[in-house]
Design a protein around this motif. Structure first.
Motif, PDB file in Angstrom:
ATOM      1  N   GLU A 135      -6.638 -10.596  31.011  1.00  0.00           N
ATOM      2  CA  GLU A 135      -6.886  -9.480  31.915  1.00  0.00           C
ATOM      3  C   GLU A 135      -8.290  -8.968  31.609  1.00  0.00           C
ATOM      4  O   GLU A 135      -8.520  -8.330  30.581  1.00  0.00           O
ATOM      5  CB  GLU A 135      -5.825  -8.398  31.641  1.00  0.00           C
ATOM      6  N   ALA A 136      -9.249  -9.315  32.476  1.00  0.00           N
ATOM      7  CA  ALA A 136     -10.653  -8.959  32.229  1.00  0.00           C
ATOM      8  C   ALA A 136     -10.887  -7.479  32.497  1.00  0.00           C
ATOM      9  O   ALA A 136     -10.370  -6.921  33.464  1.00  0.00           O
ATOM     10  CB  ALA A 136     -11.553  -9.801  33.118  1.00  0.00           C
ATOM     11  N   LYS A 137     -11.668  -6.841  31.616  1.00  0.00           N
ATOM     12  CA  LYS A 137     -12.046  -5.440  31.796  1.00  0.00           C
ATOM     13  C   LYS A 137     -13.498  -5.332  32.244  1.00  0.00           C
ATOM     14  O   LYS A 137     -13.939  -4.281  32.669  1.00  0.00           O
ATOM     15  CB  LYS A 137     -11.859  -4.678  30.488  1.00  0.00           C
ATOM     16  N   ILE A 138     -14.236  -6.421  32.096  1.00  0.00           N
ATOM     17  CA  ILE A 138     -15.606  -6.508  32.580  1.00  0.00           C
ATOM     18  C   ILE A 138     -15.647  -7.721  33.511  1.00  0.00           C
ATOM     19  O   ILE A 138     -14.745  -8.567  33.446  1.00  0.00           O
ATOM     20  CB  ILE A 138     -16.619  -6.662  31.415  1.00  0.00           C
ATOM     21  N   PRO A 139     -16.642  -7.828  34.372  1.00  0.00           N
ATOM     22  CA  PRO A 139     -16.674  -9.005  35.253  1.00  0.00           C
ATOM     23  C   PRO A 139     -16.617 -10.307  34.465  1.00  0.00           C
ATOM     24  O   PRO A 139     -17.358 -10.497  33.504  1.00  0.00           O
ATOM     25  CB  PRO A 139     -18.012  -8.853  35.987  1.00  0.00           C
ATOM     26  N   LEU A 140     -15.698 -11.169  34.871  1.00  0.00           N
ATOM     27  CA  LEU A 140     -15.504 -12.457  34.212  1.00  0.00           C
ATOM     28  C   LEU A 140     -15.343 -13.498  35.308  1.00  0.00           C
ATOM     29  O   LEU A 140     -14.497 -13.334  36.190  1.00  0.00           O
ATOM     30  CB  LEU A 140     -14.237 -12.388  33.337  1.00  0.00           C
ATOM     31  N   SER A 141     -16.163 -14.533  35.261  1.00  0.00           N
ATOM     32  CA  SER A 141     -16.094 -15.551  36.312  1.00  0.00           C
ATOM     33  C   SER A 141     -14.753 -16.281  36.257  1.00  0.00           C
ATOM     34  O   SER A 141     -14.112 -16.362  35.206  1.00  0.00           O
ATOM     35  CB  SER A 141     -17.241 -16.546  36.158  1.00  0.00           C
ATOM     36  N   ASP A 142     -14.347 -16.812  37.389  1.00  0.00           N
ATOM     37  CA  ASP A 142     -13.095 -17.572  37.441  1.00  0.00           C
ATOM     38  C   ASP A 142     -13.156 -18.762  36.498  1.00  0.00           C
ATOM     39  O   ASP A 142     -12.164 -19.099  35.855  1.00  0.00           O
ATOM     40  CB  ASP A 142     -12.814 -18.056  38.869  1.00  0.00           C
ATOM     41  N   SER A 143     -14.334 -19.397  36.399  1.00  0.00           N
ATOM     42  CA  SER A 143     -14.448 -20.569  35.527  1.00  0.00           C
ATOM     43  C   SER A 143     -14.298 -20.174  34.059  1.00  0.00           C
ATOM     44  O   SER A 143     -13.671 -20.887  33.273  1.00  0.00           O
ATOM     45  CB  SER A 143     -15.765 -21.301  35.763  1.00  0.00           C
ATOM     46  N   ALA A 144     -14.844 -19.013  33.675  1.00  0.00           N
ATOM     47  CA  ALA A 144     -14.707 -18.543  32.296  1.00  0.00           C
ATOM     48  C   ALA A 144     -13.251 -18.204  32.004  1.00  0.00           C
ATOM     49  O   ALA A 144     -12.713 -18.556  30.951  1.00  0.00           O
ATOM     50  CB  ALA A 144     -15.588 -17.327  32.050  1.00  0.00           C
ATOM     51  N   LYS A 145     -12.591 -17.555  32.961  1.00  0.00           N
ATOM     52  CA  LYS A 145     -11.179 -17.197  32.791  1.00  0.00           C
ATOM     53  C   LYS A 145     -10.330 -18.461  32.687  1.00  0.00           C
ATOM     54  O   LYS A 145      -9.446 -18.559  31.836  1.00  0.00           O
ATOM     55  CB  LYS A 145     -10.720 -16.325  33.962  1.00  0.00           C
ATOM     56  N   THR A 146     -10.619 -19.448  33.525  1.00  0.00           N
ATOM     57  CA  THR A 146      -9.885 -20.714  33.490  1.00  0.00           C
ATOM     58  C   THR A 146     -10.099 -21.426  32.152  1.00  0.00           C
ATOM     59  O   THR A 146      -9.154 -21.963  31.576  1.00  0.00           O
ATOM     60  CB  THR A 146     -10.329 -21.630  34.662  1.00  0.00           C
ATOM     61  N   ALA A 147     -11.338 -21.414  31.642  1.00  0.00           N
ATOM     62  CA  ALA A 147     -11.636 -22.049  30.353  1.00  0.00           C
ATOM     63  C   ALA A 147     -10.847 -21.382  29.227  1.00  0.00           C
ATOM     64  O   ALA A 147     -10.298 -22.057  28.352  1.00  0.00           O
ATOM     65  CB  ALA A 147     -13.126 -21.987  30.058  1.00  0.00           C
ATOM     66  N   ILE A 148     -10.765 -20.049  29.265  1.00  0.00           N
ATOM     67  CA  ILE A 148     -10.018 -19.325  28.232  1.00  0.00           C
ATOM     68  C   ILE A 148      -8.532 -19.680  28.320  1.00  0.00           C
ATOM     69  O   ILE A 148      -7.886 -19.944  27.305  1.00  0.00           O
ATOM     70  CB  ILE A 148     -10.237 -17.797  28.363  1.00  0.00           C
ATOM     71  N   LEU A 149      -7.993 -19.711  29.542  1.00  0.00           N
ATOM     72  CA  LEU A 149      -6.572 -20.026  29.704  1.00  0.00           C
ATOM     73  C   LEU A 149      -6.264 -21.481  29.359  1.00  0.00           C
ATOM     74  O   LEU A 149      -5.215 -21.780  28.797  1.00  0.00           O
ATOM     75  CB  LEU A 149      -6.119 -19.718  31.137  1.00  0.00           C
ATOM     76  N   THR A 150      -7.184 -22.388  29.693  1.00  0.00           N
ATOM     77  CA  THR A 150      -6.967 -23.813  29.435  1.00  0.00           C
ATOM     78  C   THR A 150      -7.095 -24.145  27.955  1.00  0.00           C
ATOM     79  O   THR A 150      -6.262 -24.849  27.388  1.00  0.00           O
ATOM     80  CB  THR A 150      -7.976 -24.658  30.237  1.00  0.00           C
ATOM     81  N   ASN A 151      -8.156 -23.634  27.311  1.00  0.00           N
ATOM     82  CA  ASN A 151      -8.462 -23.993  25.930  1.00  0.00           C
ATOM     83  C   ASN A 151      -7.985 -22.967  24.910  1.00  0.00           C
ATOM     84  O   ASN A 151      -8.003 -23.228  23.715  1.00  0.00           O
ATOM     85  CB  ASN A 151      -9.980 -24.158  25.749  1.00  0.00           C
ATOM     86  N   GLY A 152      -7.628 -21.793  25.386  1.00  0.00           N
ATOM     87  CA  GLY A 152      -7.362 -20.669  24.501  1.00  0.00           C
ATOM     88  C   GLY A 152      -6.214 -20.878  23.538  1.00  0.00           C
ATOM     89  O   GLY A 152      -5.073 -21.048  23.943  1.00  0.00           O
ATOM     90  N   MET A 153      -6.543 -20.869  22.258  1.00  0.00           N
ATOM     91  CA  MET A 153      -5.553 -21.012  21.212  1.00  0.00           C
ATOM     92  C   MET A 153      -6.162 -20.498  19.919  1.00  0.00           C
ATOM     93  O   MET A 153      -7.351 -20.652  19.691  1.00  0.00           O
ATOM     94  CB  MET A 153      -5.180 -22.482  21.046  1.00  0.00           C
ATOM     95  N   LEU A 154      -5.353 -19.864  19.099  1.00  0.00           N
ATOM     96  CA  LEU A 154      -5.818 -19.395  17.796  1.00  0.00           C
ATOM     97  C   LEU A 154      -4.799 -19.783  16.739  1.00  0.00           C
ATOM     98  O   LEU A 154      -3.592 -19.697  16.976  1.00  0.00           O
ATOM     99  CB  LEU A 154      -5.985 -17.875  17.789  1.00  0.00           C
ATOM    100  N   THR A 155      -5.292 -20.215  15.594  1.00  0.00           N
ATOM    101  CA  THR A 155      -4.425 -20.508  14.454  1.00  0.00           C
ATOM    102  C   THR A 155      -4.904 -19.665  13.280  1.00  0.00           C
ATOM    103  O   THR A 155      -6.058 -19.764  12.864  1.00  0.00           O
ATOM    104  CB  THR A 155      -4.464 -22.008  14.092  1.00  0.00           C
ATOM    105  N   PHE A 156      -4.004 -18.798  12.790  1.00  0.00           N
ATOM    106  CA  PHE A 156      -4.292 -17.926  11.654  1.00  0.00           C
ATOM    107  C   PHE A 156      -3.619 -18.491  10.410  1.00  0.00           C
ATOM    108  O   PHE A 156      -2.470 -18.908  10.472  1.00  0.00           O
ATOM    109  CB  PHE A 156      -3.749 -16.521  11.924  1.00  0.00           C
ATOM    110  N   THR A 157      -4.354 -18.498   9.288  1.00  0.00           N
ATOM    111  CA  THR A 157      -3.799 -19.004   8.030  1.00  0.00           C
ATOM    112  C   THR A 157      -3.578 -17.844   7.060  1.00  0.00           C
ATOM    113  O   THR A 157      -4.170 -16.771   7.221  1.00  0.00           O
ATOM    114  CB  THR A 157      -4.731 -20.043   7.389  1.00  0.00           C
ATOM    115  N   LYS A 158      -2.754 -18.098   6.053  1.00  0.00           N
ATOM    116  CA  LYS A 158      -2.430 -17.070   5.059  1.00  0.00           C
ATOM    117  C   LYS A 158      -3.658 -16.601   4.287  1.00  0.00           C
ATOM    118  O   LYS A 158      -3.715 -15.465   3.836  1.00  0.00           O
ATOM    119  CB  LYS A 158      -1.403 -17.611   4.050  1.00  0.00           C
ATOM    120  N   ASP A 159      -4.645 -17.493   4.128  1.00  0.00           N
ATOM    121  CA  ASP A 159      -5.823 -17.136   3.320  1.00  0.00           C
ATOM    122  C   ASP A 159      -6.928 -16.434   4.118  1.00  0.00           C
ATOM    123  O   ASP A 159      -8.054 -16.325   3.662  1.00  0.00           O
ATOM    124  CB  ASP A 159      -6.368 -18.374   2.603  1.00  0.00           C
ATOM    125  N   GLY A 160      -6.605 -15.950   5.317  1.00  0.00           N
ATOM    126  CA  GLY A 160      -7.564 -15.140   6.070  1.00  0.00           C
ATOM    127  C   GLY A 160      -8.516 -15.905   6.966  1.00  0.00           C
ATOM    128  O   GLY A 160      -9.516 -15.367   7.403  1.00  0.00           O
TER     129      GLY A 160
END
Length: 104
Positions: free
Chosen positions: A20-45
């Motif tokens: 949910e963009a709060k500032i202007p965000l292009s459709d391609s940027a939004k699509t890239a975030i949704l397509t590639n968006g992933m985060l992996t957090f580890t115990k060591d920070g």
């Protein structure tokens, strides 16, 4: 002090399912975030994945009982956000956008 309960819930892999963009965000940027968006957090920070761009060797700090998360990319650029962590959802709310992630 780092909250163990919030950190333990955060340590995992998460897939971005909504942007949910709060500032202007292009459709391609939004699509890239949704397509590639992933985060992996580890115990060591450490954190890796793709938020607004790729994070190959980032770090994170979780404070305020799990309500504040700051992700830093490998160059040290901080991405502060309010965080809501449940057993299967992670919501990151920054000044640019609100991102919802599901545990994978």
């Amino acid at each position: 002090m780092v909250s163990c309960s919030g950190r333990n819930k955060l340590v995992n892999s998460w897939k971005i399912t909504a942007v949910e963009a709060k500032i202007p965000l292009s459709d391609s940027a939004k699509t890239a975030i949704l397509t590639n968006g992933m985060l992996t957090f580890t115990k060591d920070g450490h954190v890796t994945g793709f938020l607004q761009r790729e994070i190959t060797d980032g770090t994170y700090a979780l404070t305020k009982g799990g309500k504040s998360l700051v992700i830093k990319d490998e160059t040290g650029t901080p991405y502060p956000c309010e965080s809501t962590i449940t057993d299967d959802k992670l919501i990151l709310d920054s000044k640019e956008m609100k991102i919802t992630l599901d545990k994978i």
